[in-house]
Scaffold this active site. Sequence first.
Site, PDB file in Angstrom:
ATOM      1  NE  ARG A 165     -32.073   8.278  20.803  1.00  0.00           N
ATOM      2  CZ  ARG A 165     -31.267   7.380  20.231  1.00  0.00           C
ATOM      3  NH1 ARG A 165     -31.083   6.197  20.808  1.00  0.00           N
ATOM      4  NH2 ARG A 165     -30.632   7.662  19.109  1.00  0.00           N
ATOM      5  CG  ASP A 216     -29.232  -1.449  14.269  1.00  0.00           C
ATOM      6  OD1 ASP A 216     -28.072  -1.305  13.833  1.00  0.00           O
ATOM      7  OD2 ASP A 216     -29.709  -0.735  15.173  1.00  0.00           O
ATOM      8  CE  LYS A 223     -25.377   0.555  12.503  1.00  0.00           C
ATOM      9  NZ  LYS A 223     -26.084   1.390  13.490  1.00  0.00           N
TER      10      LYS A 223
END
Length: 462
Positions: free
Chosen positions: A30, A343, A370
Site C-alpha cells: 500500500r 493468513d 489464496k
Amino acid sequence: MTTPLHLTARRSRPLSGTTRAPGDKSMSHRALILGAMATGVTDIDGLLEGDDVLATARAVAAFGAGVERLGPGRWRVEGHGGFRQPAGVIDCGNAGTGVRLLMGAAAGYPITVTFDGDASLRKRPMKRVTDPLADMGATFEWLGEDDRLPLRITGGSPLFERTFRLEVASAQVKSAMLLAGVNAQGGVQVIEPVRSRDHTELMLAAFGADIRIVDAGQIVETLSVDPATGQERRGTVVNAERTIWLERGKLTAASVSVPGDPSSAAFPLAAALIVPGSQVTVEGVMLNPLRTGLFETWREMGADLTISNRRAAGGEEVGDVTARHSTLKGVVVPEGRAASMIDEYPILAATAAFAEGETVMRGIGEMRVKESDRIALMAAGLRACGVEVQEEPEGFIVGGGPVRGGATVRTAHDHRIAMSHLVLGLAAGEPVTVDEPAMIATSFPGFVELMCGLGADIAAST
C-alpha cells in the site's frame, strides 16, 4: 546463490534469542501504490523487500513513479499525481495483493493496462475485484481463461460513484474499491458486515484522502423529510455495519514507517511454543487488533505469550512479542476471528498438531483461493506427518498428539505452506522436507537464516 530444491527441518535443540520480523507485507504494498498515486515524495522505512513487494515496486515504476532504493528497507517514491500509461505488461509475479490493489488504482485513470503473473497467480480468481470495478465504469478483457490472469483493463476517468456491500471479509476487495474511489465521481461507499484489516483506510487518511468511517454499533445522526409536511426530521440510529465513505480527491505524499509483519513473526514464535525449552522474542511487531487473531487464539490454547514495550510506529501500535515453550490444548476458533488471521491458519494448524485434543477451524473457505488451496495442502501435509486431520469444505479439524514427521510435503509454490511445515519439523519425531523453497522469499526473505540464528535445524537437502 543457488536456491535448493528442498529444505529439511529436523528436531531442534531449544530455540532462544531476540530477532525482528521483516516489514509488514500488506503495508508495504500500500505504501508503494499510494506513493505512486500521490503528488510529491513518499519516504518509506522498513519496507518488506520480498519478491511480492518488489513486483509491486516495479509495477508502480512502470506506471510512471520514480522509485529508488536508498538502503535496506529504505525506499523513496516520487509520485506525479496518478498512474501513466505503461509501456508493457505489468507482471505481478506471485503477488495477489499487489495485482488486485493495482487494478483498483489503475481503474481510475485513462489508461489501458495488461496485468499478468506467474503460474500460481494465474490460477487465482480475479472477478471478485473486476466485477465491482466494471460496475464503476472500468472495462475488462480476459486474455486467457475467464476470471484468471492475464487480463486487460481500460480505466474510466472519472469512474461512477457506487456503494458496495462486501459479501466476504476481504481487505483486498475493499482496498481495490477504495483506491478506485479516489478517482470516482462523488467517491465510493463500502459497507463491511465483517471488519477486515484496515491498513488502506488508515494510510489513505495519512495521504490526505477525505475518508470517513462509522463502525458497527456507533450512533450516527439521521436526516429525513416528512412527506406530508415537508419538515426536516433529525434523529439518531445505531449503525448496523461498518461503513466507509471516501470522497474523490487528490493524494499528497507522506512518510511511511512499516512495522514488523505479524504474519511473519508467527513462524519463529510458533517454533518457540512447540520446541521444548525455547524462548524467543520478536521485536517491533504490528499489534493492529485486526491482525492479532492468532495471538489471541494461541493464548486460548494455553500459550505463554507476552507483549512488552508497546509503542506507536507508522500510525500503528507495535510491541515486542515473547513466546515460551507451552503445553497447548485444542480449541474451537471463533469463525468471526477469521478475517483477523486468515493468513495465519497454516501455522496455527502446525502448532495445533502438538496440542492436546482437537482444534476446530471453520468459516475459512477463503483459504482455498489464496496462493494455493491452503486447507487441502495443510491437511495433506499434516496427514503425511502422522497428524489426524478432518477436512471440511469451509475448514478443517486438527487432532493433536505426537507428530511423527518423516514426510516430504508438496507446497504448490505456497510460501506459508512451506514455512508452516518447516516449523512443524523442528518438533516432530522425524525430519520434515518441503519442496519449492524458493517461494519463501515472496514474504520472508532470510527466513532460514533467521530461524537458524535462533537455533533451528533447517538446511538444504536433495
